[in-house]
Design a protein around this motif. Sequence first.
Motif, PDB file in Angstrom:
ATOM      1  N   LYS B   3       0.844  -1.203   0.000  1.00 60.51           N
ATOM      2  CA  LYS B   3       0.000   0.000   0.000  1.00 60.51           C
ATOM      3  C   LYS B   3       0.880   1.254   0.000  1.00 60.51           C
ATOM      4  N   ILE B   4       0.579   2.120  -0.955  1.00 58.12           N
ATOM      5  CA  ILE B   4       1.405   3.313  -1.198  1.00 58.12           C
ATOM      6  C   ILE B   4       0.677   4.567  -0.722  1.00 58.12           C
ATOM      7  N   GLY B   5       1.411   5.446  -0.073  1.00 59.97           N
ATOM      8  CA  GLY B   5       0.885   6.774   0.238  1.00 59.97           C
ATOM      9  C   GLY B   5       1.748   7.827  -0.420  1.00 59.97           C
ATOM     10  N   ILE B   6       1.108   8.838  -0.986  1.00 60.48           N
ATOM     11  CA  ILE B   6       1.872   9.890  -1.664  1.00 60.48           C
ATOM     12  C   ILE B   6       1.654  11.210  -0.939  1.00 60.48           C
ATOM     13  N   VAL B   7       2.759  11.875  -0.613  1.00 63.31           N
ATOM     14  CA  VAL B   7       2.663  13.171   0.065  1.00 63.31           C
ATOM     15  C   VAL B   7       2.868  14.273  -0.959  1.00 63.31           C
ATOM     16  N   ASP B  25       1.250  -4.525  -8.744  1.00 61.95           N
ATOM     17  CA  ASP B  25       1.632  -5.159  -7.487  1.00 61.95           C
ATOM     18  C   ASP B  25       1.519  -4.236  -6.282  1.00 61.95           C
ATOM     19  N   ALA B  26       0.776  -3.164  -6.452  1.00 60.75           N
ATOM     20  CA  ALA B  26       0.618  -2.241  -5.332  1.00 60.75           C
ATOM     21  C   ALA B  26      -0.719  -1.519  -5.477  1.00 60.75           C
ATOM     22  N   VAL B  27      -1.138  -0.956  -4.366  1.00 57.34           N
ATOM     23  CA  VAL B  27      -2.386  -0.197  -4.352  1.00 57.34           C
ATOM     24  C   VAL B  27      -2.054   1.218  -3.911  1.00 57.34           C
ATOM     25  N   LEU B  28      -2.637   2.178  -4.573  1.00 58.20           N
ATOM     26  CA  LEU B  28      -2.481   3.557  -4.115  1.00 58.20           C
ATOM     27  C   LEU B  28      -3.499   3.770  -2.997  1.00 58.20           C
ATOM     28  N   TYR B  29      -2.989   3.861  -1.782  1.00 58.58           N
ATOM     29  CA  TYR B  29      -3.890   3.882  -0.630  1.00 58.58           C
ATOM     30  C   TYR B  29      -4.321   5.303  -0.268  1.00 58.58           C
ATOM     31  N   GLY B  30      -3.353   6.221  -0.201  1.00 54.31           N
ATOM     32  CA  GLY B  30      -3.720   7.558   0.253  1.00 54.31           C
ATOM     33  C   GLY B  30      -2.857   8.653  -0.336  1.00 54.31           C
ATOM     34  N   ILE B  31      -3.402   9.874  -0.289  1.00 54.21           N
ATOM     35  CA  ILE B  31      -2.669  11.062  -0.741  1.00 54.21           C
ATOM     36  C   ILE B  31      -2.794  12.123   0.340  1.00 54.21           C
ATOM     37  N   ALA B  32      -1.662  12.717   0.714  1.00 50.64           N
ATOM     38  CA  ALA B  32      -1.717  13.818   1.674  1.00 50.64           C
ATOM     39  C   ALA B  32      -1.576  15.132   0.926  1.00 50.64           C
ATOM     40  N   GLU B  33      -2.543  16.000   1.131  1.00 49.44           N
ATOM     41  CA  GLU B  33      -2.520  17.285   0.423  1.00 49.44           C
ATOM     42  C   GLU B  33      -3.326  18.270   1.253  1.00 49.44           C
ATOM     43  N   GLN B  34      -2.701  19.412   1.547  1.00 45.76           N
ATOM     44  CA  GLN B  34      -3.384  20.367   2.411  1.00 45.76           C
ATOM     45  C   GLN B  34      -4.390  21.250   1.665  1.00 45.76           C
ATOM     46  N   ARG B  35      -4.112  21.516   0.393  1.00 47.81           N
ATOM     47  CA  ARG B  35      -4.969  22.462  -0.337  1.00 47.81           C
ATOM     48  C   ARG B  35      -6.309  21.819  -0.687  1.00 47.81           C
ATOM     49  N   ALA B  36      -7.372  22.358  -0.116  1.00 47.94           N
ATOM     50  CA  ALA B  36      -8.702  21.761  -0.276  1.00 47.94           C
ATOM     51  C   ALA B  36      -9.135  21.704  -1.737  1.00 47.94           C
ATOM     52  N   GLU B  37      -8.747  22.711  -2.519  1.00 41.82           N
ATOM     53  CA  GLU B  37      -9.195  22.738  -3.917  1.00 41.82           C
ATOM     54  C   GLU B  37      -8.607  21.583  -4.724  1.00 41.82           C
ATOM     55  N   ARG B  38      -7.538  20.965  -4.229  1.00 43.72           N
ATOM     56  CA  ARG B  38      -6.956  19.816  -4.928  1.00 43.72           C
ATOM     57  C   ARG B  38      -7.719  18.528  -4.589  1.00 43.72           C
ATOM     58  N   THR B  53      -5.245  15.297   5.188  1.00 46.29           N
ATOM     59  CA  THR B  53      -4.911  16.726   5.160  1.00 46.29           C
ATOM     60  C   THR B  53      -3.615  16.973   5.932  1.00 46.29           C
ATOM     61  N   SER B  54      -3.149  15.961   6.625  1.00 41.19           N
ATOM     62  CA  SER B  54      -1.886  16.095   7.364  1.00 41.19           C
ATOM     63  C   SER B  54      -0.884  15.081   6.832  1.00 41.19           C
ATOM     64  N   ASP B  55       0.326  15.551   6.510  1.00 40.16           N
ATOM     65  CA  ASP B  55       1.378  14.655   6.036  1.00 40.16           C
ATOM     66  C   ASP B  55       1.673  13.588   7.099  1.00 40.16           C
ATOM     67  N   ASP B  56       1.714  14.038   8.352  1.00 39.86           N
ATOM     68  CA  ASP B  56       2.065  13.114   9.430  1.00 39.86           C
ATOM     69  C   ASP B  56       1.046  11.981   9.549  1.00 39.86           C
ATOM     70  N   ASP B  57      -0.208  12.317   9.381  1.00 38.94           N
ATOM     71  CA  ASP B  57      -1.234  11.274   9.476  1.00 38.94           C
ATOM     72  C   ASP B  57      -1.026  10.198   8.419  1.00 38.94           C
ATOM     73  N   LEU B  58      -0.712  10.629   7.206  1.00 35.67           N
ATOM     74  CA  LEU B  58      -0.447   9.637   6.160  1.00 35.67           C
ATOM     75  C   LEU B  58       0.782   8.808   6.527  1.00 35.67           C
ATOM     76  N   ILE B  59       1.839   9.502   6.894  1.00 39.98           N
ATOM     77  CA  ILE B  59       3.090   8.806   7.216  1.00 39.98           C
ATOM     78  C   ILE B  59       2.888   7.783   8.331  1.00 39.98           C
ATOM     79  N   ASN B  60       2.047   8.121   9.283  1.00 39.32           N
ATOM     80  CA  ASN B  60       1.867   7.233  10.434  1.00 39.32           C
ATOM     81  C   ASN B  60       0.709   6.250  10.278  1.00 39.32           C
ATOM     82  N   ASP B  61       0.002   6.325   9.172  1.00 38.84           N
ATOM     83  CA  ASP B  61      -1.119   5.395   8.984  1.00 38.84           C
ATOM     84  C   ASP B  61      -0.573   3.962   8.896  1.00 38.84           C
ATOM     85  N   PRO B  62      -1.000   3.093   9.759  1.00 39.99           N
ATOM     86  CA  PRO B  62      -0.427   1.734   9.786  1.00 39.99           C
ATOM     87  C   PRO B  62      -0.751   0.909   8.547  1.00 39.99           C
TER      88      PRO B  62
END
Lengths: 335, 335, 335, 335
Positions: B3-7, B25-38, B53-62
């Motif tokens: 599972k991949i997360g992109i910041v 061989d992978a799944v795009l699980y999450g994207i961290a982005e602060q700008r709401a319009e994106r 909306t928080s980079d840290d939350d993505l990074i720490n998502d188990p």
Amino acid sequence: MLKIGIVGFGYWGTNLVRNFAVQQDAVLYGIAEQRAERHAIIKKNYEKVKIFTSDDDLINDPNIDAVVIATPVFTHFGLAKKALMAGKHVMVEKPMTSSVAESLELIELAAKKNLILMVDHTFLYTGAVQKMKELIDSSTIGSPHYFDSIRVNLGLFQPDVNVLWDLAPHDISILTYLINYKPHSINATGISHTNNNIENIAYMTVNYQNDFIAHFNCSWSSPVKVRHTLIGGDKKMILYNDLEPSEKIRVYDTGYDHKTEEDRNRIIVDYRTGDVFIPKLSGTEALFSVAKDFINSIKNNTQPRANAQLGLEVVRILEASQESIKQKGKEVLIK
Amino acid sequence: MLKIGIVGFGYWGTNLVRNFAVQQDAVLYGIAEQRAERHAIIKKNYEKVKIFTSDDDLINDPNIDAVVIATPVFTHFGLAKKALMAGKHVMVEKPMTSSVAESLELIELAAKKNLILMVDHTFLYTGAVQKMKELIDSSTIGSPHYFDSIRVNLGLFQPDVNVLWDLAPHDISILTYLINYKPHSINATGISHTNNNIENIAYMTVNYQNDFIAHFNCSWSSPVKVRHTLIGGDKKMILYNDLEPSEKIRVYDTGYDHKTEEDRNRIIVDYRTGDVFIPKLSGTEALFSVAKDFINSIKNNTQPRANAQLGLEVVRILEASQESIKQKGKEVLIK
Amino acid sequence: MLKIGIVGFGYWGTNLVRNFAVQQDAVLYGIAEQRAERHAIIKKNYEKVKIFTSDDDLINDPNIDAVVIATPVFTHFGLAKKALMAGKHVMVEKPMTSSVAESLELIELAAKKNLILMVDHTFLYTGAVQKMKELIDSSTIGSPHYFDSIRVNLGLFQPDVNVLWDLAPHDISILTYLINYKPHSINATGISHTNNNIENIAYMTVNYQNDFIAHFNCSWSSPVKVRHTLIGGDKKMILYNDLEPSEKIRVYDTGYDHKTEEDRNRIIVDYRTGDVFIPKLSGTEALFSVAKDFINSIKNNTQPRANAQLGLEVVRILEASQESIKQKGKEVLIK
Amino acid sequence: MLKIGIVGFGYWGTNLVRNFAVQQDAVLYGIAEQRAERHAIIKKNYEKVKIFTSDDDLINDPNIDAVVIATPVFTHFGLAKKALMAGKHVMVEKPMTSSVAESLELIELAAKKNLILMVDHTFLYTGAVQKMKELIDSSTIGSPHYFDSIRVNLGLFQPDVNVLWDLAPHDISILTYLINYKPHSINATGISHTNNNIENIAYMTVNYQNDFIAHFNCSWSSPVKVRHTLIGGDKKMILYNDLEPSEKIRVYDTGYDHKTEEDRNRIIVDYRTGDVFIPKLSGTEALFSVAKDFINSIKNNTQPRANAQLGLEVVRILEASQESIKQKGKEVLIK
């Protein structure tokens, strides 16, 4: 009528002879050339021209008013000095001499004897360079910001001078002619692929005390020939590609303004791109104009376009580049 | 499945997302982005992807195994360190970090935790660079003698890094990947046309302890876009023009041998010019292969092509270039 | 708000859908497409758009005001006729129909029902063609003398129409739009390299009753892609190279005057060559402007730029070319 | 030693004189030229060459073995006939004569008198055409499918022949030399922008009885110079661009196979695109080889490459083109 003597009938000497032979206000009186096999060619094509086997004999011939020197660089100073001492006007091939000191001595001597001293920076007489001069002097491109030149090809490895002394004089003379700012210092790097430590690839930056910069990329070892110069102004930019048969100069209606947003220290640049203009250039052979300028300068006692002062500036930059290469690229102030 | 997360879902992040979304061989699980319009764009195109909306939350998502960092350079180190600490494999945008020390720390951390650390040097995955690698590794061009790169265009003036940090990483990564010699020192010069002292035109020479040399010409202020690299070998030479739609690589059957005639110290160079060959290149999208290499490296616990060590070498050169510019072009040894 | 239905979601239909979906004064209501695998793409990207599996259902849906037809040429007439009969405004892909008679019938029907009938000659909406229109209408190039177009590449061999019907409509529509002279006759030749007698290489001359001439060179079998049109005026000449990314139009300050010395019947031509000018072109996507023009024409009940009359002129030339090829290149008058 | 006389010392005659003057197995004996101002140039450069003011005197001079005719087209037949009658070998400028009948008469006469009759189709002696010959004869490109030539520029409007007679002989001779198929018929169209009805723009299709086709686009009224020939084979294709200084020939590893799906009559074409190869070409001056071939053919009593039969084929095509233009593009069989 002014009588011209030419020392050296090699590759470039042949071109000089051809162009001096057809001038209206001067006569090609003599050619000094030691190689006997070259004499036949002179006799066949220029039957009235006197052949000298000794350079000194030509230089000292009382019939001759002006001497054109088309010999290897390291001989320029000695021959030019003799000619000036003998009271002759002098045009030397580029670069003027092997050192700043030599150039200064020649300039002083010419001044004392009230003789014309000129350097054959042929490019200054091309339609392309004249057009760029016009575009810069008229402020068409705005304030110049940079000059970036690439001159690479498969070239003859010279035995006595490196690739900067061989190829860069063209572009340095153009820079000196076009840009009025005074260069401050040099950085140069390079490499020799032979065991005589003469660089066949070299790079040079010319630094100024304002925000102008010039850079030169010279090589004898490129599989493709490139003659490519960019000149950036704040209003317009020029691309000068000397290999284009009829479109050597392109003027881009491109510029940029920048301002700083204080709070974020962010630079905002507003680029503007517009039309491209390819001016038709004058087609006169540059070397014909060089010969004519030399003759007119003598007649009118005026300074030619490619005068000794400009030739000296070129040597100043070359000499500093050599010192910088020796100091592994360290900044060297231009004397 | 991995599972991949992109910041970061900016310009380049969008491309990364598109390419990770289609990996087998992978799944795009999450994207961290602060700008709401994106967020709307993500939702529309990737409805199953989780938005943070928080980079840290993505990074720490188990749920996430690997983190891809597509944010400004100065944030790379902090985000990559957090991700490695959290036990995630990491791919960062190029250049890897803002300093050699930071890169070394990340490499050490990744090694200790047995995690993959990769840098997105996309060009290494293009058909053109792969072809050049093949031509060099097979000795087709013989011993490499020089690498000369020009990358200029009208570019965005970056507020935090100069033009070398912005444009040269592409070419430095190619140099590092293609040429096995170890770079020794750097000379760099440049100019800033803004008042924040960030160079928008810069030149860099990379010196080696043998007779190889590399040079880089980078500018945000050219009216024409140029992407032009020459690689000279003693048997053949390569011209890599990345702007050519289908003829990016030209192989010149051109070389030179030189010998010195001892008595006259004259260099005799025998040039040879021959056919030109334009190989057909693989057309796969490079960034797809980048994503695939990252995933495979994680799965197989192998080093990717654009590994952290290569990323570090790029930063070493950039850091030295900055020091050389500060010292007005003086030679700076690469740490 | 105007409601649009699009018939056909193939390669070009996809582009049409994308551009109609973002128009301000109209809503993309429905798409008719029989291939089920295409429906998923529509659903994903245009979730509110209604999908029809039958062309007739879309055409007869009372919610729809205007129908865009992006299907193979031989179906244009039937679908357009049904749509006009159902009271819908119509835009068809180029070429308008397979015959002059069909085009005339559609035009008559549209007039009778006071409906807009338009042909998607996209090139008329490009910055390049608009710039040429401006240069010709303002008499900048003087009296037009010739139009010479080359459009060759490795192309898909079409099963139902020859290379002229496939490639030439672009250039014929440009010719028709730019030049006000009425074409008089056609000569066309060609060759089929398949056994179905459909030409994959063909040449066409369009003759006029004054001294203007047009010529078209079309091929699906060229190893290089060429999009090259010359338009000669007596004052200036235009080179339109559609493959140039940013320099599609070059205006040559070149012209010629000729006079006859009566006694020797010798033509003296004074050529004049001068500057070249490369105007910056508008960068709007042409197909967006096509969609907008269709919508505005409906709203204002005005004729669009790419109106049915222009589309008919294109078909007149194509039909005559087919007849001339059949008659082995003989001149065929345009009906 | 063979003694050569040259009739005509105009633009091309000067080149012929220069190349015949340096041949080893022949002597340039005389030049016939009526214009007195041209005599000085001959005397200066070729002092031993005899100057004739009458063509007939040269032709009938018993010292002369072979006559080279470099005069306007309409005089070729008369002069060549006289020379053959006088027992001289003959080389005429291209095109050979103004009509097929004249060419046939000369060929018959030469055969009867056992004299060499040659046409100066210089292009057949260039490195580029020799390389194409080799590529075609060795089946490298497979079966030839088409020949498409563009030769346009700002050219002198000739007073007596149209643009096809002026420019196309180059390309027709290349076609005839390279392709062994026999041409069947001609379609040609054109326009005159002067009041003497001599076309300055013209187009010609050469039809064959197999699936080969040739096309020629010639103009004196183009602002850009184009010399561009495509030759398509089923295995490879050639682009011959004569304006490229060192890359005149490009060989594309591109071909196509096609098959018909019977049920749908759909043509499936499998294109293949691959590497591009730019062979290094021989750099000998073509005209030197022309002169040498003429001399050798006389010495050995063999047919030269540019023999009269090939010259006749060129005139056959030109004559048919003229007839087709008169018949408004109708197919005209080649006699």
